[in-house]
Design an enzyme around this catalytic site. Sequence first.
Site, PDB file in Angstrom:
ATOM      1  N   ASP A  76       0.821  -1.212   0.000  1.00  0.00           N
ATOM      2  CA  ASP A  76       0.000   0.000   0.000  1.00  0.00           C
ATOM      3  C   ASP A  76       0.858   1.266   0.000  1.00  0.00           C
ATOM      4  O   ASP A  76       0.829   2.072   0.938  1.00  0.00           O
ATOM      5  CB  ASP A  76      -0.935  -0.024   1.217  1.00  0.00           C
ATOM      6  CG  ASP A  76      -1.977   1.081   1.186  1.00  0.00           C
ATOM      7  OD1 ASP A  76      -2.203   1.666   0.107  1.00  0.00           O
ATOM      8  OD2 ASP A  76      -2.560   1.363   2.260  1.00  0.00           O
ATOM      9  N   ASP A 108      -5.448  10.341   7.965  1.00  0.00           N
ATOM     10  CA  ASP A 108      -4.002  10.245   8.162  1.00  0.00           C
ATOM     11  C   ASP A 108      -3.352   9.323   7.140  1.00  0.00           C
ATOM     12  O   ASP A 108      -2.118   9.246   7.080  1.00  0.00           O
ATOM     13  CB  ASP A 108      -3.696   9.722   9.566  1.00  0.00           C
ATOM     14  CG  ASP A 108      -4.116  10.709  10.644  1.00  0.00           C
ATOM     15  OD1 ASP A 108      -3.898  11.904  10.458  1.00  0.00           O
ATOM     16  OD2 ASP A 108      -4.672  10.269  11.665  1.00  0.00           O
TER      17      ASP A 108
END
Length: 273
Positions: free
Chosen positions: A128, A220
């Site tokens: 990711d 975030d």
Amino acid sequence: MHMRYRAALAALVVVATMSPALATPPLDGHRPKIIGGIDAEPGQYPFMVSLQKLDRGESDHERHWCGATLISPSWVLTAAHCVEDAQPRDYAVLSGKTALATAARRRVSNIKAIHVHPAYDSRGLVNDIALIQLRRPVAKGQFALPLLGGDSGYLRRGRRFTVIGWGTTGLEGPEGAPTVLQTVQTPYVPFRDCRQAYPGLEAGKVICAGEEGIDSCQGDSGGPLLVQRQGQWTVLGTVSWGVGCAQADYPGVYARLSDGHMADFIRATWTND
């Protein structure tokens, strides 16, 4: 259990219920922020970037989508799920800010190209990470360096990492979506312990950190997991996902840059200008 990306994806919450064993957090609509943190000082983290989605609103605060890290004058590191299928013209990188302005201001894309890890798996958020190349280098920019190997010395019980972001704080009212960058010291969670919460995790690909009341959260996503190394802010991972935010026994999951597939992708893509 509510699994979610830690990206700011929409104003409405669309959270699916899934088994943590699947490790497949669905797209949701939270705007993540640091849980249990404090305001950063102006200029404390000059490499921190707000990835702005240009159709989200009129102000920088409204347009904030994900966190990211300036790693050299023309390159930014973030999470793949923040920019999957994204077009450069639809996003902008905002650097050099501690507070995101709430006043309306037009902003245009400054992104040349978006490079998502070729083996990124959106179902399990494996690999990711993504790199963003800017049209022009950031003048007088300050950077954090990705650590692409030799991070095991930092992955020990008792270690705390610095995590920063403009994501949700878990508080009510305006304090829940602060304009000022938040910072928190989050504790390392050994992989064996983390796997008890998330049985589907692949060894070596993630770093887990967090405890009850301290964590990263929605909004975030893509921001850095940091340590100080020889006086230099160094990125060990990027905010990826988790079950809830700051829940006991469910730490945050971070993409680990030293994993071979991720390190090779960064080395092959980043021109290190």
